[in-house]
Design a protein around this motif. Structure first.
Motif, PDB file in Angstrom:
ATOM      1  N   LEU A  56     -33.462 -42.655  21.040  1.00 15.47           N
ATOM      2  CA  LEU A  56     -31.911 -43.082  21.196  1.00 15.47           C
ATOM      3  C   LEU A  56     -31.808 -44.561  21.063  1.00 15.47           C
ATOM      4  N   GLN A  57     -32.613 -45.348  21.651  1.00  8.35           N
ATOM      5  CA  GLN A  57     -32.594 -46.787  21.676  1.00  8.35           C
ATOM      6  C   GLN A  57     -33.105 -47.350  20.399  1.00  8.35           C
ATOM      7  N   THR A  58     -32.291 -47.701  19.341  1.00  4.28           N
ATOM      8  CA  THR A  58     -32.670 -48.481  18.193  1.00  4.28           C
ATOM      9  C   THR A  58     -32.415 -50.058  18.508  1.00  4.28           C
ATOM     10  N   TYR A  59     -33.000 -50.664  17.737  1.00  5.70           N
ATOM     11  CA  TYR A  59     -33.199 -52.094  18.124  1.00  5.70           C
ATOM     12  C   TYR A  59     -32.454 -53.130  16.920  1.00  5.70           C
ATOM     13  N   GLY A  60     -31.887 -52.394  15.909  1.00 12.11           N
ATOM     14  CA  GLY A  60     -31.248 -53.173  14.918  1.00 12.11           C
ATOM     15  C   GLY A  60     -30.695 -52.283  14.042  1.00 12.11           C
ATOM     16  N   GLU A  61     -29.935 -52.887  13.206  1.00  9.10           N
ATOM     17  CA  GLU A  61     -29.122 -52.117  11.975  1.00  9.10           C
ATOM     18  C   GLU A  61     -29.261 -52.840  10.671  1.00  9.10           C
ATOM     19  N   ILE A  62     -29.600 -51.913   9.608  1.00  5.42           N
ATOM     20  CA  ILE A  62     -30.062 -52.638   8.257  1.00  5.42           C
ATOM     21  C   ILE A  62     -28.810 -52.101   7.543  1.00  5.42           C
ATOM     22  N   THR A  63     -28.141 -52.841   6.599  1.00  2.00           N
ATOM     23  CA  THR A  63     -27.030 -52.331   5.803  1.00  2.00           C
ATOM     24  C   THR A  63     -27.723 -52.220   4.541  1.00  2.00           C
ATOM     25  N   LEU A  64     -27.323 -51.325   3.880  1.00  4.76           N
ATOM     26  CA  LEU A  64     -28.060 -50.848   2.460  1.00  4.76           C
ATOM     27  C   LEU A  64     -27.027 -51.127   1.511  1.00  4.76           C
ATOM     28  N   ASP A  65     -27.534 -51.598   0.251  1.00  3.01           N
ATOM     29  CA  ASP A  65     -26.534 -51.113  -1.048  1.00  3.01           C
ATOM     30  C   ASP A  65     -26.480 -49.869  -1.215  1.00  3.01           C
ATOM     31  N   MET A  66     -25.348 -49.690  -2.311  1.00  6.44           N
ATOM     32  CA  MET A  66     -25.316 -48.359  -2.846  1.00  6.44           C
ATOM     33  C   MET A  66     -26.682 -47.731  -3.471  1.00  6.44           C
ATOM     34  N   GLY A  67     -27.283 -48.387  -4.182  1.00  6.55           N
ATOM     35  CA  GLY A  67     -28.471 -48.164  -5.019  1.00  6.55           C
ATOM     36  C   GLY A  67     -29.644 -47.659  -3.893  1.00  6.55           C
ATOM     37  N   ALA A  68     -29.912 -48.496  -2.947  1.00  7.67           N
ATOM     38  CA  ALA A  68     -30.680 -47.938  -1.741  1.00  7.67           C
ATOM     39  C   ALA A  68     -30.369 -46.798  -0.882  1.00  7.67           C
ATOM     40  N   VAL A  69     -28.883 -46.418  -0.744  1.00  8.38           N
ATOM     41  CA  VAL A  69     -28.666 -45.258  -0.301  1.00  8.38           C
ATOM     42  C   VAL A  69     -28.858 -44.114  -1.038  1.00  8.38           C
ATOM     43  N   LYS A  70     -28.870 -44.193  -2.117  1.00  4.09           N
ATOM     44  CA  LYS A  70     -29.042 -42.987  -3.267  1.00  4.09           C
ATOM     45  C   LYS A  70     -30.528 -42.915  -3.305  1.00  4.09           C
ATOM     46  N   ALA A  71     -31.367 -44.105  -3.331  1.00  5.40           N
ATOM     47  CA  ALA A  71     -32.924 -43.620  -3.444  1.00  5.40           C
ATOM     48  C   ALA A  71     -33.242 -43.198  -1.959  1.00  5.40           C
TER      49      ALA A  71
END
Ligand code: GLU
Length: 372
Positions: free
Chosen positions: A277-292
């Motif tokens: 439950l404990q996550t240590y960070g957050e990475i924001t993805l571009d649309m291409g990466a979300v799709k991939a």
């Protein structure tokens, strides 16, 4: 009934001390030769095999000409250090006859619970498997004593099964498999060829008694089967003395006891990551990466990552979000927060130029990622 080994592709085979050392009389080269031959046959059938073998202490005791197994842990650890040389030499010799390369890995339970070392051990093992090398694993007895005291590597084998998400864990021992009670004490004991790991009765069925040479009785084997099931792996407990046991199992013959699980691999991994439950960070993805990630089942590459927040180390769990902030996936990241910031938006071929080294080309490998 058919053996669960027939369909399995990735297999962990655990070989106990009493089997490789012929009841304490030093290494049993005939048994090792037979096992290597069988494993070579399995590998021809495109199965990936990881061996977890004990026997270092028993071999060390023999090499040091001690009359019996000492009780002091430091002496056992010293014997393991001496005996490991012989054990690995014997495996290397046997596998070389089949033109198979071997690799030695000495691990501790801590290595497999520490996130960073977990990822390192996992990529080492999967890389070795991709090169068709046979990894031979033992506990690093000179620094750890878990298996010396309790398990004779049963637990370690299960942890390795979880680590590489193997399909089946085969525990080869000097017993035919699992009985309803200890057959050496109870003539009513019935042999079980199939049992479910979810069956609460199975733990009660296992007596505590094992051989004197290794530590693991049936109890540690059942606990190992339960642990293996956590990553969706089935377990087979069988006698290593049965002729051609591994080949017969791989052909579908149901020898020994099969301990099956209902847990699906994917569900198991989701559960495992969901437990973080404990996550240590957050990475924001571009649309291409979300799709991939979501549509094509691909890994997250640095080029698809726009920004990174949080403080994390390699191997920690991070959230992957889209540009609207919706969480799309969660996974174990290969690079620390500082490293990630430096390689955002870059092609993987640039990682070495920027950091001076490459841990992996992916920021998060798809095997270490679950979609939400
Ligand atoms: N890792 C140990 C070995 O290779 C465990 C077995 C034992 O306690 O005898 O010998």
């Amino acid at each position: 009934m058919q053996s669960i080994l027939k369909q399995a592709r990735r297999i962990v085979i655990k070989i106990g001390s009493s089997l490789v050392t012929n009841h304490g009389q030093g290494l049993d080269h005939a048994t090792l030769t037979c096992l290597a031959e069988q494993i070579a046959t399995l590998k021809q059938g495109k199965k990936e095999i990881v061996l977890v073998s004990s026997g270092a202490i028993a071999e060390g005791i023999q090499r040091l000409s001690w009359e019996k197994r000492p009780h002091e842990l430091y002496k056992l650890q010293a014997a393991a250090a001496v005996g490991q040389m012989g054990l690995i030499q014997a495996y290397e010799f046997c596998f070389r006859n089949h033109e198979l390369q071997t690799a030695q890995l000495l691990l501790t339970h801590e290595d497999l619970s520490d996130r960073k070392r977990y990822l390192n051990a996992r990529s080492t093992l999967t890389t070795l498997l991709s090169m068709s090398v046979v990894p031979v694993i033992n506990e690093n007895d000179s620094v750890a004593t878990d298996e010396i005291r309790f398990g004779d590597n049963d637990t370690l084998a299960a942890l390795v099964t979880n680590l590489i998400e193997a399909d089946v864990l085969v525990i080869l021992t000097d017993q035919a498999g699992l009985f309803t009670s200890d057959p050496r004490k109870d003539i009513q004991a019935k042999f079980l060829n199939k049992v479910s790991v979810e069956d609460p009765k199975i733990e009660l069925m296992a007596g505590d008694v094992g051989s004197n040479i290794g530590r693991g009785g049936m109890k540690t084997k059942i606990i190992a089967a339960k642990r293996a099931a956590q990553s969706g792996a089935h377990t087979i407990i069988a006698s290593g003395y049965e002729t051609n046991i591994l080949v017969r199992l791989a052909q579908g013959e149901a020898v020994g006891t099969q301990i099956s699980t209902k847990t699906q691999k994917i569900a198991a991994r989701k559960q495992w990551l969901a437990n973080h439950l404990q996550t240590y960070g957050e990475i924001t993805l571009d649309m291409g990466a979300v799709k991939a990630l979501t549509k094509e089942g691909k890994s997250l590459l640095p080029i698809g990552a726009i920004s990174s927040i949080g403080t994390f180390e390699r191997g920690e769990v991070v959230n992957c979000v889209d540009q609207e902030g919706r969480e799309v996936a969660r996974g174990l990241i290969n690079y620390s927060a500082t490293e990630t910031l430096k390689i955002l938006r870059l092609p993987s071929s640039e990682i070495e130029n920027i950091l001076g080294y490459v841990d992996e080309p992916e920021l998060i490998h798809r095997n270490n990622l679950v979609l939400l």
